[in-house]
Write a protein that holds these residues in place. Structure first.
Motif, PDB file in Angstrom:
ATOM      1  N   VAL A   1      35.169 -28.780  36.921  1.00 28.62           N
ATOM      2  CA  VAL A   1      33.989 -28.327  36.193  1.00 28.62           C
ATOM      3  C   VAL A   1      33.887 -29.110  34.895  1.00 28.62           C
ATOM      4  O   VAL A   1      34.887 -29.630  34.379  1.00 28.62           O
ATOM      5  CB  VAL A   1      34.018 -26.811  35.902  1.00 28.62           C
ATOM      6  N   LEU A   2      32.676 -29.190  34.372  1.00 28.51           N
ATOM      7  CA  LEU A   2      32.429 -29.901  33.125  1.00 28.51           C
ATOM      8  C   LEU A   2      31.751 -28.976  32.134  1.00 28.51           C
ATOM      9  O   LEU A   2      30.695 -28.412  32.420  1.00 28.51           O
ATOM     10  CB  LEU A   2      31.527 -31.117  33.363  1.00 28.51           C
ATOM     11  N   LEU A   3      32.368 -28.828  30.967  1.00 28.73           N
ATOM     12  CA  LEU A   3      31.723 -28.184  29.830  1.00 28.73           C
ATOM     13  C   LEU A   3      31.024 -29.275  29.027  1.00 28.73           C
ATOM     14  O   LEU A   3      31.676 -30.163  28.467  1.00 28.73           O
ATOM     15  CB  LEU A   3      32.761 -27.451  28.973  1.00 28.73           C
ATOM     16  N   PHE A   4      29.699 -29.213  28.972  1.00 27.95           N
ATOM     17  CA  PHE A   4      28.877 -30.214  28.303  1.00 27.95           C
ATOM     18  C   PHE A   4      28.282 -29.556  27.069  1.00 27.95           C
ATOM     19  O   PHE A   4      27.491 -28.614  27.168  1.00 27.95           O
ATOM     20  CB  PHE A   4      27.783 -30.688  29.262  1.00 27.95           C
TER      21      PHE A   4
ATOM     22  N   SER B   1      26.101 -24.593  39.704  1.00 26.36           N
ATOM     23  CA  SER B   1      26.490 -25.990  39.528  1.00 26.36           C
ATOM     24  C   SER B   1      27.863 -26.053  38.857  1.00 26.36           C
ATOM     25  O   SER B   1      28.251 -25.122  38.128  1.00 26.36           O
ATOM     26  CB  SER B   1      25.447 -26.706  38.652  1.00 26.36           C
ATOM     27  N   PRO B   2      28.611 -27.139  39.050  1.00 24.02           N
ATOM     28  CA  PRO B   2      29.905 -27.270  38.371  1.00 24.02           C
ATOM     29  C   PRO B   2      29.788 -27.626  36.889  1.00 24.02           C
ATOM     30  O   PRO B   2      30.805 -27.842  36.229  1.00 24.02           O
ATOM     31  CB  PRO B   2      30.596 -28.388  39.149  1.00 24.02           C
ATOM     32  N   ILE B   3      28.576 -27.701  36.365  1.00 25.15           N
ATOM     33  CA  ILE B   3      28.367 -28.022  34.945  1.00 25.15           C
ATOM     34  C   ILE B   3      28.065 -26.739  34.180  1.00 25.15           C
ATOM     35  O   ILE B   3      27.282 -25.895  34.619  1.00 25.15           O
ATOM     36  CB  ILE B   3      27.207 -29.019  34.761  1.00 25.15           C
ATOM     37  N   LEU B   4      28.704 -26.593  33.023  1.00 27.85           N
ATOM     38  CA  LEU B   4      28.420 -25.515  32.086  1.00 27.85           C
ATOM     39  C   LEU B   4      27.912 -26.146  30.793  1.00 27.85           C
ATOM     40  O   LEU B   4      28.621 -26.916  30.152  1.00 27.85           O
ATOM     41  CB  LEU B   4      29.687 -24.693  31.815  1.00 27.85           C
ATOM     42  N   LEU B   5      26.681 -25.835  30.435  1.00 26.36           N
ATOM     43  CA  LEU B   5      26.074 -26.354  29.206  1.00 26.36           C
ATOM     44  C   LEU B   5      26.257 -25.349  28.082  1.00 26.36           C
ATOM     45  O   LEU B   5      25.923 -24.169  28.227  1.00 26.36           O
ATOM     46  CB  LEU B   5      24.581 -26.612  29.430  1.00 26.36           C
ATOM     47  N   ALA B   6      26.782 -25.804  26.962  1.00 31.83           N
ATOM     48  CA  ALA B   6      26.900 -24.974  25.766  1.00 31.83           C
ATOM     49  C   ALA B   6      26.059 -25.582  24.650  1.00 31.83           C
ATOM     50  O   ALA B   6      26.137 -26.786  24.394  1.00 31.83           O
ATOM     51  CB  ALA B   6      28.354 -24.868  25.321  1.00 31.83           C
ATOM     52  N   THR B   7      25.255 -24.747  23.985  1.00 32.04           N
ATOM     53  CA  THR B   7      24.416 -25.228  22.884  1.00 32.04           C
ATOM     54  C   THR B   7      24.683 -24.362  21.650  1.00 32.04           C
ATOM     55  O   THR B   7      23.925 -23.454  21.341  1.00 32.04           O
ATOM     56  CB  THR B   7      22.917 -25.206  23.259  1.00 32.04           C
ATOM     57  N   PRO B   8      25.757 -24.639  20.921  1.00 32.14           N
ATOM     58  CA  PRO B   8      26.119 -23.806  19.776  1.00 32.14           C
ATOM     59  C   PRO B   8      25.199 -23.959  18.569  1.00 32.14           C
ATOM     60  O   PRO B   8      25.284 -23.157  17.633  1.00 32.14           O
ATOM     61  CB  PRO B   8      27.538 -24.293  19.439  1.00 32.14           C
ATOM     62  N   HIS B   9      24.301 -24.975  18.584  1.00 33.10           N
ATOM     63  CA  HIS B   9      23.478 -25.255  17.405  1.00 33.10           C
ATOM     64  C   HIS B   9      21.983 -25.091  17.661  1.00 33.10           C
ATOM     65  O   HIS B   9      21.175 -25.567  16.866  1.00 33.10           O
ATOM     66  CB  HIS B   9      23.757 -26.676  16.898  1.00 33.10           C
ATOM     67  N   THR B  10      21.603 -24.432  18.765  1.00 30.97           N
ATOM     68  CA  THR B  10      20.175 -24.253  19.042  1.00 30.97           C
ATOM     69  C   THR B  10      19.606 -22.974  18.435  1.00 30.97           C
ATOM     70  O   THR B  10      18.407 -22.733  18.517  1.00 30.97           O
ATOM     71  CB  THR B  10      19.908 -24.231  20.559  1.00 30.97           C
ATOM     72  N   GLY B  11      20.443 -22.150  17.817  1.00 23.34           N
ATOM     73  CA  GLY B  11      19.946 -20.900  17.254  1.00 23.34           C
ATOM     74  C   GLY B  11      19.059 -21.110  16.039  1.00 23.34           C
ATOM     75  O   GLY B  11      19.246 -22.049  15.253  1.00 23.34           O
ATOM     76  N   THR B  12      18.087 -20.220  15.870  1.00 20.50           N
ATOM     77  CA  THR B  12      17.189 -20.267  14.714  1.00 20.50           C
ATOM     78  C   THR B  12      17.120 -18.931  13.978  1.00 20.50           C
ATOM     79  O   THR B  12      16.469 -18.837  12.939  1.00 20.50           O
ATOM     80  CB  THR B  12      15.762 -20.661  15.140  1.00 20.50           C
TER      81      THR B  12
END
Length: 285
Positions: A145-148, A14-25
């Protein structure tokens, strides 16, 4: 191949790239051995990011997710974001206090500059190298592309108890990081689910939007933070499940990703002479 210390990448087309920098535990053993850090181990800061990750897997969306807890190092803070006093640091690169003012270190044992640099090399740089690699790969496949980017909005934020806050906070570096049609698609999808929203409020100048947003070159960035009633719902779902927010209903997240993907497909292709060096430069600012 060993798993990267910062987290993991799941690739899609997909042209979307999801970044989750705060999901770590996860916490390093040295911190977990300290009494102040024990209540933090396993504590989820961004349940909306976990719900987005679940939706991304079903939508062929690439994701780059953190494993390390954001109090160890915040992967969406610039390297030059150092506080005037380490002992009062509640929001910088390596926090010394929670947002409630709870000390994470005994007096005098706050992380030294050398230790901060070790965390940068172990977690921060590899996370952003992965983001860069995936942006370049996807930009080679798509005209836009979208960095979300998903943020924590509860325990890490001074506004964690503000239940009257907008459900969705979006940041676009005051409109400079993405085409406005993508923002319209996001807000319409959120509103369609009965959620409130605000654009370029407290997320107006977040790091990823400033660093990676180059809409003229086909790289768009939107940063999003779930708060208010929506955050509360996700927290309840996380606490009600033995496996946390992974089981949260991702229906709202599916709608958001679908709307963004449709809007991306309608944008005119960006300049085919895209220069990869624009993204590949060291993101240390």
């Amino acid at each position: 191949m060993p798993k990267p210390a910062y987290g993991h990448v799941i690739r899609g087309d997909s042209p979307i790239l999801l970044a989750t920098p705060h999901t770590g535990t996860a916490l390093p053993d040295a911190l977990l051995a300290q009494p102040a850090w024990r209540p933090i181990g396993g504590r989820l800061s961004d349940p909306s990011g976990v719900a987005l990750l679940a939706a991304a897997r079903e939508r062929d969306v690439t994701s780059v997710a953190a494993q390390v807890h954001p109090c160890v190092i915040d992967l969406n803070v610039a390297l030059d974001n150092r506080p005037l006093s380490q002992r009062l640091n509640r929001t910088g690169l390596c926090r010394t206090h929670t947002s409630r003012g709870e000390a994470l270190y005994a007096p005098g044992s706050e992380p030294s500059e050398a230790e901060v640099e070790q965390r940068v090399d172990r977690y921060w740089r590899p996370f952003h190298a992965a983001l860069t690699d995936e942006l370049l790969r996807l930009r080679g496949l798509h005209g836009n592309v979208l960095l979300f980017v998903s943020h924590a909005s509860s325990w890490l934020s001074p506004y964690r108890s503000d239940t009257g806050a907008p459900d969705c906070n979006a940041g676009t570096h005051q409109g400079a990081s993405c085409d406005r049609r993508l923002v319209a698609a996001l807000t319409e999808a959120v509103q369609g689910k009965g959620r409130s929203w605000v654009v370029n409020g407290k997320l107006a100048d977040a790091f990823a939007a400033r660093r990676y947003g180059m809409p003229d070159n086909g790289i768009h960035v939107i940063e999003v933070e779930v708060a208010g009633r929506w955050r509360g719902e996700l927290d309840l779902q996380a606490h009600a499940s033995d496996t946390g927010a992974n089981t949260a209903d991702a229906g709202d997240m599916h709608a958001i990703l679908d709307a963004l993907g449709t809007a991306l497909g309608r944008l005119p292709p960006a300049d085919a002479r895209f220069d990869a060096r624009l993204v590949a430069d060291d993101p240390a600012v």
